[in-house]
Scaffold this active site. Structure first.
Site, PDB file in Angstrom:
ATOM      1  N   GLY A 247     -62.525 -11.972  42.194  1.00  0.00           N
ATOM      2  CA  GLY A 247     -63.937 -12.014  41.830  1.00  0.00           C
ATOM      3  C   GLY A 247     -64.281 -12.520  40.452  1.00  0.00           C
ATOM      4  O   GLY A 247     -65.464 -12.705  40.154  1.00  0.00           O
ATOM      5  N   GLU A 286     -56.475  -9.750  43.134  1.00  0.00           N
ATOM      6  CA  GLU A 286     -56.413 -10.879  44.070  1.00  0.00           C
ATOM      7  C   GLU A 286     -57.274 -12.045  43.580  1.00  0.00           C
ATOM      8  O   GLU A 286     -58.281 -12.381  44.206  1.00  0.00           O
ATOM      9  CB  GLU A 286     -56.921 -10.442  45.441  1.00  0.00           C
ATOM     10  CG  GLU A 286     -56.125  -9.335  46.063  1.00  0.00           C
ATOM     11  CD  GLU A 286     -56.729  -8.837  47.377  1.00  0.00           C
ATOM     12  OE1 GLU A 286     -55.959  -8.455  48.269  1.00  0.00           O
ATOM     13  OE2 GLU A 286     -57.973  -8.816  47.509  1.00  0.00           O
ATOM     14  N   PRO A 287     -56.907 -12.663  42.470  1.00  0.00           N
ATOM     15  CA  PRO A 287     -57.743 -13.766  41.979  1.00  0.00           C
ATOM     16  C   PRO A 287     -57.591 -15.020  42.832  1.00  0.00           C
ATOM     17  O   PRO A 287     -56.493 -15.357  43.274  1.00  0.00           O
ATOM     18  CB  PRO A 287     -57.189 -14.015  40.569  1.00  0.00           C
ATOM     19  CG  PRO A 287     -55.760 -13.570  40.641  1.00  0.00           C
ATOM     20  CD  PRO A 287     -55.716 -12.439  41.631  1.00  0.00           C
ATOM     21  N   GLY A 288     -58.692 -15.691  43.074  1.00  0.00           N
ATOM     22  CA  GLY A 288     -58.651 -16.979  43.780  1.00  0.00           C
ATOM     23  C   GLY A 288     -59.264 -18.030  42.883  1.00  0.00           C
ATOM     24  O   GLY A 288     -58.593 -18.835  42.238  1.00  0.00           O
ATOM     25  N   TYR A 330     -75.008 -22.120  48.472  1.00  0.00           N
ATOM     26  CA  TYR A 330     -75.404 -21.106  47.482  1.00  0.00           C
ATOM     27  C   TYR A 330     -76.331 -21.653  46.395  1.00  0.00           C
ATOM     28  O   TYR A 330     -76.634 -20.945  45.442  1.00  0.00           O
ATOM     29  CB  TYR A 330     -74.174 -20.530  46.758  1.00  0.00           C
ATOM     30  CG  TYR A 330     -72.971 -20.247  47.614  1.00  0.00           C
ATOM     31  CD1 TYR A 330     -73.008 -19.272  48.609  1.00  0.00           C
ATOM     32  CD2 TYR A 330     -71.785 -20.940  47.416  1.00  0.00           C
ATOM     33  CE1 TYR A 330     -71.891 -19.007  49.382  1.00  0.00           C
ATOM     34  CE2 TYR A 330     -70.653 -20.673  48.183  1.00  0.00           C
ATOM     35  CZ  TYR A 330     -70.722 -19.708  49.169  1.00  0.00           C
ATOM     36  OH  TYR A 330     -69.618 -19.445  49.925  1.00  0.00           O
ATOM     37  N   CYS A 357     -76.134 -37.000  56.672  1.00  0.00           N
ATOM     38  CA  CYS A 357     -77.431 -37.134  57.314  1.00  0.00           C
ATOM     39  C   CYS A 357     -78.236 -35.869  57.148  1.00  0.00           C
ATOM     40  O   CYS A 357     -78.495 -35.153  58.119  1.00  0.00           O
ATOM     41  CB  CYS A 357     -77.168 -37.338  58.793  1.00  0.00           C
ATOM     42  SG  CYS A 357     -77.925 -38.801  59.350  1.00  0.00           S
ATOM     43  N   GLU A 358     -78.591 -35.561  55.930  1.00  0.00           N
ATOM     44  CA  GLU A 358     -79.163 -34.253  55.636  1.00  0.00           C
ATOM     45  C   GLU A 358     -79.828 -34.368  54.273  1.00  0.00           C
ATOM     46  O   GLU A 358     -79.144 -34.663  53.286  1.00  0.00           O
ATOM     47  CB  GLU A 358     -77.984 -33.274  55.569  1.00  0.00           C
ATOM     48  CG  GLU A 358     -78.278 -31.840  55.562  1.00  0.00           C
ATOM     49  CD  GLU A 358     -78.041 -31.170  56.920  1.00  0.00           C
ATOM     50  OE1 GLU A 358     -78.739 -30.203  57.146  1.00  0.00           O
ATOM     51  OE2 GLU A 358     -77.210 -31.619  57.722  1.00  0.00           O
TER      52      GLU A 358
HETATM   53  C1  PLP Z   1     -60.620  -9.584  49.788  1.00  0.00           C
HETATM   54  C2  PLP Z   1     -60.787 -10.661  48.793  1.00  0.00           C
HETATM   55  N1  PLP Z   1     -59.888 -10.789  47.814  1.00  0.00           N
HETATM   56  C3  PLP Z   1     -59.980 -11.790  46.912  1.00  0.00           C
HETATM   57  C4  PLP Z   1     -60.992 -12.709  46.953  1.00  0.00           C
HETATM   58  C5  PLP Z   1     -60.979 -13.819  45.960  1.00  0.00           C
HETATM   59  O1  PLP Z   1     -62.065 -13.823  45.180  1.00  0.00           O
HETATM   60  P1  PLP Z   1     -62.270 -14.862  44.004  1.00  0.00           P
HETATM   61  O2  PLP Z   1     -62.007 -16.226  44.514  1.00  0.00           O
HETATM   62  O3  PLP Z   1     -63.674 -14.641  43.657  1.00  0.00           O
HETATM   63  O4  PLP Z   1     -61.328 -14.476  42.907  1.00  0.00           O
HETATM   64  C6  PLP Z   1     -61.982 -12.599  47.932  1.00  0.00           C
HETATM   65  C7  PLP Z   1     -63.141 -13.495  47.959  1.00  0.00           C
HETATM   66  O5  PLP Z   1     -64.130 -13.278  47.303  1.00  0.00           O
HETATM   67  C8  PLP Z   1     -61.862 -11.555  48.890  1.00  0.00           C
HETATM   68  O6  PLP Z   1     -62.745 -11.437  49.860  1.00  0.00           O
HETATM   69  N1  LYS Z   2     -66.929 -19.297  49.167  1.00  0.00           N
HETATM   70  C1  LYS Z   2     -67.536 -18.579  48.075  1.00  0.00           C
HETATM   71  C2  LYS Z   2     -66.799 -17.400  47.673  1.00  0.00           C
HETATM   72  C3  LYS Z   2     -66.448 -16.508  48.788  1.00  0.00           C
HETATM   73  C4  LYS Z   2     -65.459 -15.563  48.373  1.00  0.00           C
HETATM   74  C5  LYS Z   2     -64.586 -15.130  49.480  1.00  0.00           C
HETATM   75  N2  LYS Z   2     -64.581 -13.732  49.686  1.00  0.00           N
HETATM   76  C6  LYS Z   2     -67.831 -19.526  46.946  1.00  0.00           C
HETATM   77  O1  LYS Z   2     -67.622 -20.685  47.098  1.00  0.00           O
HETATM   78  O2  LYS Z   2     -68.323 -19.166  45.906  1.00  0.00           O
END
Ligand code: PLP
Ligand code: LYS
EC number: 4.1.1.20
Length: 428
Positions: A247, A286-288, A330, A357-358
């Protein structure tokens, strides 16, 4: 002319990968490779990732956090990314059988995989059990029933709870509040019921509790609050791991600044210690987005320019909502810059539109670009490394772009550009 809109100091370097540079004419370089060269060899649109930056974000997290790190595959995933995860000995948050499959294909140790999802099918759960995935995070009472059918030995499971925290972010990517499709609500007692059901059953080894409050969060106090709420909720509950989700937000715009991974994990560690949450338990994050967003950028070519005097000027690029749906989904903002002349004055407002096309297919609604931007020029949108390629589509039967990884030794293609044949490959 606005003097702050041109020259090296006007370039928002914090939005670019660590390996970004510039030549004397202002052309963007990634680890010394010019974007002209990359676009000529690979065509556009093109996703370019600084591989070293991805690794260094993982290292920053490992070095500063006392607990475990699981990369959230949903942000950006492919075999090469899975290989980095394996190589850096990071755990993996997978949200589908597909993500588990790619992880295994890239050599991720199954015992390091955490399997999430609010509607995991029996097939997916069976696959996870067969592959000996390290942890399944149970999301619903229906899933408990499904898993009971599969468990032939005590299955390592966790429980996803919704702690009732309203994080300050877009409502579509908020997940910790009571009104959520994810997890068991703390408020109405479901979370406690699920924990006791799983702890009592001989089919399960209930070793973890998981919460995730949302995505693109800038305020570290939301994470501190999450730790405190969990610590109260888990008083007296024995678990090995407390998974706090991901997050952490990133800056997308020139004037935005986000906390670093180091600052984020230090707040979590500190809150974990003070509240007692980490006593006898490991914290897991759990960083993404924070790992991959700024490592990636997209190169587009300008195809048409439409000026509507007194209304708006459009430049259309060769991609759009199929490679970056975030603006449409978003209303997310990005910066766009003329990639071959970053030092030129970016002082004229254009809407950077996609080719779909939007009418709503916009990459950047109000971009500031050089007034004489022309057809054939390269445009760069930084910070597209997370939730761009991973949410890409074939809308209008547009083929997905290639993805390249760049480091000091050059570049390598990690996902090839889709071909026209790919578009009918599954058609019967
Ligand atoms: C369960 C869970 N873990 C981790 C993440 C990764 O979040 P972020 O990409 O915001 O770090 C998400 C998506 O928001 C999620 O749903
Ligand atoms: N897809 C979203 C975040 C979703 C996170 C997944 N749980 C974005 O682009 O900001």
């Amino acid at each position: 002319m606005d003097s702050s809109s041109h020259g090296p100091r006007a370039v928002p370097w914090h939005l670019f990968p660590d390996g970004a540079g510039v030549d004397s004419r202002g052309e963007l370089l990634i680890h010394g490779l010019s974007v002209t060269e990359l676009a000529q060899e690979m065509a556009t649109p093109l996703f370019v990732y600084d591989e070293q930056q991805i690794r260094s974000r993982f290292q920053e997290a490992k070095k500063n956090f006392s607990g475990k790190i699981a990369y959230a595959a949903k942000a950006f995933f492919c075999k090469a990314m899975a290989e980095i995860v394996a190589d850096e000995e990071i755990h993996l948050d997978a949200a589908s059988m597909g993500e588990i499959y790619v992880a295994l294909s890239g050599g991720v140790d199954p015992s390091k995989i955490v399997f999430h999802g609010n509607n995991k099918s029996l097939t997916e759960l069976r696959f996870a059990v067969e592959q000996k995935v390290g942890l399944i995070v149970v999301d619903s009472f229906d899933e408990i029933e499904r898993l009971e059918k599969l468990a032939t030995f005590p299955l390592r499971v966790g429980v996803r709870i919704t702690p009732g925290i309203e994080a300050h972010t877009h409502e579509f990517i908020r997940t910790g509040q009571d009104d959520s499709k994810f997890g068991f609500n703390v408020q109405n007692g479901d979370a406690a019921t699920a924990i006791s059901m799983l702890s009592r059953s001989p089919k399960f080894d209930m070793i973890a509790v998981h919460a995730h409050i949302g995505s693109q969060i800038f305020s570290l106090s939301s994470f501190r609050q999450e730790v405190e709420v969990l610590s109260t909720f888990l008083a007296g509950v024995e678990v090995e791991d407390v998974i706090l989700g991901g997050g952490l937000g990133v800056a997308y715009l020139r004037d935005e600044r986000a906390p670093s991974i180091k600052e984020w994990v230090q707040v979590i560690d500190d809150a974990g210690r003070r509240s007692g949450l980490s006593k006898g338990r490991s914290l897991v994050i759990e960083p993404g987005r924070s790992i991959v967003a700024t490592a990636g950028l997209t190169l587009y070519e300008v195809g048409t320019i439409k000026r509507i005097p007194g209304v708006r000027d459009y430049i259309s690029v060769d991609g759009g909502m199929s490679d970056n749906p975030r603006p449409v989904l978003y209303g997310s903002g990005y910066e766009a810059l003329a990639a071959k002349r970053l030092f030129d004055s970016h002082d004229t407002r254009f809407s950077v539109a996609g080719k779909h096309c939007e009418s709503g297919d916009v990459v950047v609604r109000d971009a500031k670009l050089p007034s004489d931007i022309s057809v054939g020029e390269l445009i760069v949108t930084p910070v597209t490394g997370a939730y761009g390629f991973s949410m890409s589509s074939n809308y209008n039967k547009v083929t997905r772009p290639a993805v390249i990884f760049v480091d000091q030794s050059g570049y390598r293609v990690v996902v090839r550009r889709e071909t026209l044949e790919d578009l009918v490959r599954n058609d019967i």
